[in-house]
Design an enzyme around this catalytic site. Structure first.
Site, PDB file in Angstrom:
ATOM      1  N   ASP A 161      68.401  26.957  18.653  1.00 19.50           N
ATOM      2  CA  ASP A 161      69.344  26.337  19.577  1.00 19.50           C
ATOM      3  C   ASP A 161      70.381  25.665  18.691  1.00 19.50           C
ATOM      4  O   ASP A 161      70.046  24.726  17.942  1.00 19.50           O
ATOM      5  CB  ASP A 161      68.652  25.280  20.442  1.00 19.50           C
ATOM      6  CG  ASP A 161      67.795  25.870  21.542  1.00 19.50           C
ATOM      7  OD1 ASP A 161      67.536  27.084  21.516  1.00 19.50           O
ATOM      8  OD2 ASP A 161      67.385  25.103  22.435  1.00 19.50           O
ATOM      9  N   HIS A 217      63.250  30.133  14.559  1.00 17.63           N
ATOM     10  CA  HIS A 217      62.450  31.325  14.833  1.00 17.63           C
ATOM     11  C   HIS A 217      63.029  32.539  14.113  1.00 17.63           C
ATOM     12  O   HIS A 217      64.205  32.550  13.730  1.00 17.63           O
ATOM     13  CB  HIS A 217      62.404  31.576  16.330  1.00 17.63           C
ATOM     14  CG  HIS A 217      61.742  30.466  17.100  1.00 17.63           C
ATOM     15  ND1 HIS A 217      60.529  30.623  17.736  1.00 17.63           N
ATOM     16  CD2 HIS A 217      62.119  29.179  17.320  1.00 17.63           C
ATOM     17  CE1 HIS A 217      60.192  29.480  18.319  1.00 17.63           C
ATOM     18  NE2 HIS A 217      61.142  28.580  18.084  1.00 17.63           N
ATOM     19  N   SER A 332      70.806  19.835  10.734  1.00 21.49           N
ATOM     20  CA  SER A 332      70.342  20.805   9.746  1.00 21.49           C
ATOM     21  C   SER A 332      70.994  22.150  10.012  1.00 21.49           C
ATOM     22  O   SER A 332      71.678  22.332  11.020  1.00 21.49           O
ATOM     23  CB  SER A 332      68.808  20.928   9.777  1.00 21.49           C
ATOM     24  OG  SER A 332      68.323  20.767  11.088  1.00 21.49           O
TER      25      SER A 332
END
Length: 382
Positions: A161, A217, A332
């Site tokens: 996301d 992911h 990040s």
């Protein structure tokens, strides 16, 4: 301990806590000026309509960023040893603070500030989290982020996301977005041979803001080729003000972990694999013309740690969408590299990225597709 309140980019103390919101003011010239200095950013929120939304930054962060990166003081201050040391110390300390039991007091404020949807959480009862960091790298329900064509190895999906930029050439990325003078694949990967295999290739940059789901992911299916490698570094902010500054080399200076993935073979319209050199059943893979990608997870200001959960060891089988790891508190970035000519990113993402705009995407959302097998490197390649 008296706890400050968490906001985008860091900590908001009671002294400067006035208001926190996404601005809707129609004063375009103010936003244009702010955008130039990255006091905030326009992001694309709807890929079909191209809708732009202004994401603001709190005033304390604007001032701090400007002093460090916009030239009010000597630009070299951002690279000075004392400043780098301060960022590193504060990032580690903040990580420890948010691991403390007392930090749970910040969870409700964080939820309210960012209007988080608790129905997506695997554990929606916030009282079950033992620390703020446990909530920060919360898990989602398995159905909260569907993976686009999960069984199709040709499709590439978003790893996080995030706010996404994609470039079909790394050269284009350095012209538009990643402007640090010392940025190079060799400096990023700290591996000359590996870097040479991706020169002229494509790049995707996934920027996670503090309010985002902070687990990342696998964007592809394949097999981990070697044990993930940690590269020591600092904790500079990954805000666009830093990334777009030619005197700051965020991605090559920050702490990071490098994972090399041997890709499952591309399939034709009948689902038949084209050039199955990669095996596909796990086990270590020899690096002999194997089509691969590189996934780099990068820490940033106030990120306490990068934890890999699904891609630590050579031979690990990765299904598209499987969890690779998570970041503790802070902003990040993840970087995904492909070899030359091996992918085609979606046209809307390429167009907005070339304009210097990021696009909001979620885990599992389609971002491109693979173009086919990559020719093996020539014998003269180093």
């Amino acid at each position: 301990m008296e706890w400050a309140n968490t906001v985008d980019g860091g900590i908001l103390t009671s002294a400067n806590q006035k208001k926190w919101y996404h601005t809707t003011l129609p004063v375009n010239w103010i936003q244009k000026l702010s955008s130039e200095y990255h006091f905030g950013n326009y992001v694309i929120t709807d890929r079909e309509t191209g809708t732009k939304v202004w994401e603001d930054m709190p005033i304390y962060a604007r001032i701090g960023m400007h002093l460090l990166f916009a030239g009010m003081f000597d630009r070299k201050v951002a690279r000075a040893h004392k400043i780098q040391h301060l960022f590193s110390v504060e990032s580690v300390n903040q990580g420890r603070n948010f691991d403390a039991p007392e930090s749970v007091a910040q969870i409700q404020h964080f939820i309210k500030t960012y209007k988080l949807d608790l129905s997506e959480l695997l554990e929606p009862d916030v009282s079950k989290y033992a620390s703020f960091n446990q909530f920060f790298y919360r898990k989602l329900r398995p159905d909260a982020r569907p993976i686009h064509q999960k069984a199709n190895p040709n499709i590439i999906v978003s790893s996080a996301d995030c706010r996404l930029c994609v470039y079909e050439s790394i050269h284009a990325a350095t012209k538009v977005w990643v402007k640090g003078k010392a940025f190079s694949l060799e400096n990023l990967l700290r591996n000359t041979i590996l870097a040479s295999q991706f020169e002229g290739g494509s790049i995707a940059l996934f920027r996670l803001a503090p309010q985002d789901y902070h687990r990342f992911h696998s964007p592809v299916s394949g097999v981990v080729m070697e044990e993930a490698r940690k590269i020591a570094g600092g904790y500079m902010t990954v805000n666009p003000m830093a990334v777009n500054n030619e005197d700051v080399d965020v991605f090559t200076e920050n702490v990071r972990k490098v994972t090399v993935i041997a890709l499952d073979p591309v399939v034709d319209e009948e689902g038949v694999a084209i050039g199955d050199e990669n095996g596909g059943d796990g086990g270590e893979i020899e690096d002999l013309g194997v089509e691969k990608c590189v996934f780099v997870s990068i820490g940033a200001l106030l990120v306490g740690s990068i934890e890999l959960t699904g891609a630590k060891s050579a031979g690990t089988r990765l299904e598209k969408g499987v969890e690779l790891g998570y970041f503790a508190y802070g902003g990040s970035t993840c970087i995904l590299l492909f070899q030359p000519g091996s992918v085609r990113f979606d046209e809307d993402l390429v167009a907005t990225s070339l304009k210097g705009l990021e696009t909001l995407v979620k885990v599992g959302e389609r971002i491109g597709e693979r173009a086919g097998p990559v020719p093996p490197p020539s014998s003269c390649q180093s």
